[in-house]
Design an enzyme around this catalytic site. Structure first.
Site, PDB file in Angstrom:
ATOM      1  N   LYS A   1      29.946  45.989  36.660  1.00 34.56           N
ATOM      2  CA  LYS A   1      31.200  46.561  36.163  1.00 34.56           C
ATOM      3  C   LYS A   1      31.201  46.440  34.645  1.00 34.56           C
ATOM      4  CE  LYS A   1      36.230  46.223  36.918  1.00 34.56           C
ATOM      5  NZ  LYS A   1      37.313  45.473  37.599  1.00 34.56           N
TER       6      LYS A   1
ATOM      7  N   SER B   1      40.575  48.326  40.421  1.00 34.98           N
ATOM      8  CA  SER B   1      39.978  48.859  39.222  1.00 34.98           C
ATOM      9  C   SER B   1      38.457  48.986  39.268  1.00 34.98           C
ATOM     10  CB  SER B   1      40.354  47.985  38.034  1.00 34.98           C
ATOM     11  OG  SER B   1      39.782  46.694  38.162  1.00 34.98           O
TER      12      SER B   1
ATOM     13  N   SER C   1      41.342  44.327  42.909  1.00 37.37           N
ATOM     14  CA  SER C   1      40.401  45.275  42.289  1.00 37.37           C
ATOM     15  C   SER C   1      38.990  45.262  42.841  1.00 37.37           C
ATOM     16  CB  SER C   1      40.336  45.040  40.774  1.00 37.37           C
ATOM     17  OG  SER C   1      41.492  45.543  40.161  1.00 37.37           O
TER      18      SER C   1
END
Lengths: 95, 482
Positions: B76, B151, B175
């Site tokens: 990420k 997210s 997330s």
């Protein structure tokens, strides 16, 4: 708690943000909705409850007071928008 | 090859069926093919990946390879990676080359993993749909007009589309678990403090926790093994031994007590979703587990509490972006205040600004007690609910999301409706507990997730319980047709 336009300006000042005039209404509506959502908290009596800062009640660890990091100013300033002679440049603060 | 799990690929590498360079090139080719459709990555690190793969191959030849050596991974874009652009999906950090690496990425690199690139995400991890990214929305590989969740949407979509066998993510309010559920992959959010936050760009420091996206619990165990552990550079890291997560995967779940919170089966839950959860529970009953109804009475407070705590901590954390030391700086500021305000207003997107505003307000003089302290008190009550529950049961199960993936654009203009979709995941972060989402079926061809919530530091037990389910089901082996 309801907000008005001057609240939005005051909060923007605290947050160091500019909120354009044409966005004021959006902010009023969305922030108002969020605060309304949050107001639900007031329905629970928490007088005798201690605030929880860490899920496992962890405490700040202390370490011996000795230098462990070496100076990396040059590395860090390579990614800075404006520097000179090892200093970060900002607009003039004092006339 | 892309349908193989990390565990299978690792065997293949050790047996010399293919080299890490071949494996890496194979996944880079997949990225190049599907990235234009999915937009799952912000940066592809093809060159350094092939170099790392070469080194991994040497390690494998020398016989010193571990389970992760030579396996490709996507991180990420919230994890700092030295010398490589780390944007947090924000214009603010579009030009940011991290001068150091996060502990997470460093540990995985030291284990011989090959980084293929940095995954797209909601800007500064604020969002549940991956639509707030400065680099554009990520598409759900199962149906391109649906969101992948957020997210960590890029990380989830990448594993679902097999652009990499595994990826990393972070979970502040769901997330990891929510995008894992919406993309049909296995997503693990460990106990708060289990994995170091050092070098992970902060959103809400008392909630943020790194974790994994994989195609099975077995693979998650291998990744967590390397990611977990004490780090003195993270002041909230917990100094506790890391158990062997793979060793307990095959433990029997006979006699397991599963808690079912009635609050997680509210009118907001799609009845078809409830049906799928029931079917998953039946599978556990067949394996000898029993279901016990439990009460988490403060569940309805978790969203209000979260939307005080998270924005407050966000407004404090994001005050570091000032246009002076790194990141975006506005053109020709007329004075210092103008430099701060314009750099921030031009550098941050709408959702980030909204949360900073809420945080600045709730932390301001006169409101701090009514909001932040009140929220922290309620947080204790939410946490106590779980403590009570875990005195009666071994694990809590329920849905991850009220529905399967919603349409791109559907909730973007109504932040509160977006926030409400996180109802089943947020309390876990507020209490700091570990949570896991595993694929448990499909509704109208879209994947859904079963959530497993464990007691503190019981990641091993969660992975064991999930692994046993994955031995009798094949939902986790399904892949989208791209």
């Amino acid at each position: 708690m309801s907000l008005n336009s001057s609240d939005i300006e005051k909060i923007a000042q605290l947050a160091k943000l500019n909120i354009n005039q044409d966005k004021q209404a959006d902010y009023l509506k969305n922030l108002g909705n969020i605060l309304q959502l949050v107001d639900k908290m007031q329905t629970v009596d928490t007088d005798k409850i201690a605030p929880m800062a860490h899920p496992l009640d962890g405490m700040q660890r202390l370490r011996t007071d000795e230098v462990t990091e070496k100076n990396q100013r040059k590395v860090f300033q390579e990614i800075a928008p404006a520097t000179e002679a090892g200093l970060y440049l900002v607009p003039k603060v004092i006339e | 090859m892309h349908k193989k799990s990390l565990t299978e690929l690792s065997e293949g590498l050790k047996q010399g069926q293919y080299s890490s360079v071949e494996l890496t090139q194979y996944f880079i080719d997949r990225i190049n093919t599907y990235q234009p459709t999915l937009n799952a990555l912000i940066t592809v690190t093809e060159e350094s990946a092939l170099q790392e793969a070469k080194q991994a191959d040497e390690l494998i030849k020398s016989g010193d390879a571990g389970d992760l050596t030579g396996i490709p991974i996507i991180h990420k874009d919230i994890f700092c990676t030295k010398g490589i652009k780390t944007t947090c999906a924000s214009k603010m950090l579009d030009n940011f080359i991290a001068p150091y690496s996060s502990t997470v990425t460093q540990n995985l690199e030291s284990a011989g993993m090959v980084m293929l690139g940095k995954a797209n995400m909601d800007e500064f991890a604020m969002g549940s749909s991956n639509e707030t990214s400065y680099y554009g929305a990520v598409k759900n590989p199962w149906q391109l007009d649906k969101v992948p969740g957020g997210s960590s949407g890029g990380s989830a979509a990448a594993v679902a589309a097999k652009l990499a066998p595994v990826s990393t993510g972070t979970d502040t309010g769901g997330s990891i678990r929510q995008p894992a559920a919406l993309c049909g992959v296995t997503g693990l959010k460990p106990t708060y403090g289990r994995i170091s936050r050092f070098g992970m760009i902060a959103f809400a420091s008392s909630l943020d926790q790194a974790g994994t996206f994989t195609s099975s619990a077995e693979d998650a165990a291998k990744l967590l093994q390397v990611m977990a552990g004490f780090d003195e550079r993270d002041s909230t890291s917990i100094d506790k031994p890391v158990p062997d997560y793979s060793a307990t995967l095959n433990d029997s779940v006979a006699g397991l007590k599963i808690g079912l919170p009635k609050q997680y089966f509210d009118p907001g839950l799609d009845p078809l979703m409830a049906e799928k959860i029931e079917q998953a529970l039946d599978a556990y009953k067949k394996m000898g587990a029993s279901i016990i109804d439990i009460d988490l009475p403060h569940t309805d407070q978790s969203i209000p509490v979260y939307y005080v705590v998270a924005p407050a901590e966000c407004s404090s954390n994001l005050s570091r972006f000032d246009g002076v030391r790194y990141g975006y700086r506005c053109q020709q500021p007329k004075d210092l205040d103008d430099l701060y305000k314009r750099s921030r207003s031009e550098g941050f997107g709408e959702e980030v600004k909204r949360r900073i505003m809420i945080g600045a307000y709730t932390l301001s003089a006169g409101y701090y007690d009514a909001y932040y302290i009140k929220a922290q008190k309620l947080r204790r009550l939410i946490s106590e609910d779980f403590k009570q529950a875990f005195s009666k049961v071994d694990v809590i199960m329920g849905p991850v999301t009220p529905t399967t993936a919603f349409n791109i654009g559907e909730k973007l203009d109504d932040p509160v409706s977006m926030y409400l979709s996180d109802i089943y995941t947020i309390a876990v972060n507020l209490a700091g507990l570990p949570g896991l989402s595993i694929p448990a079926g499909f509704i109208d061809d879209m994947p859904m997730g079963l959530q497993l919530i464990g007691n503190y530091f019981e990641e091993g037990k969660l992975l064991n319980i999930a692994h046993q389910y994955q031995q009798v089901t094949d939902f986790h082996r399904q892949t989208p047709n791209l």
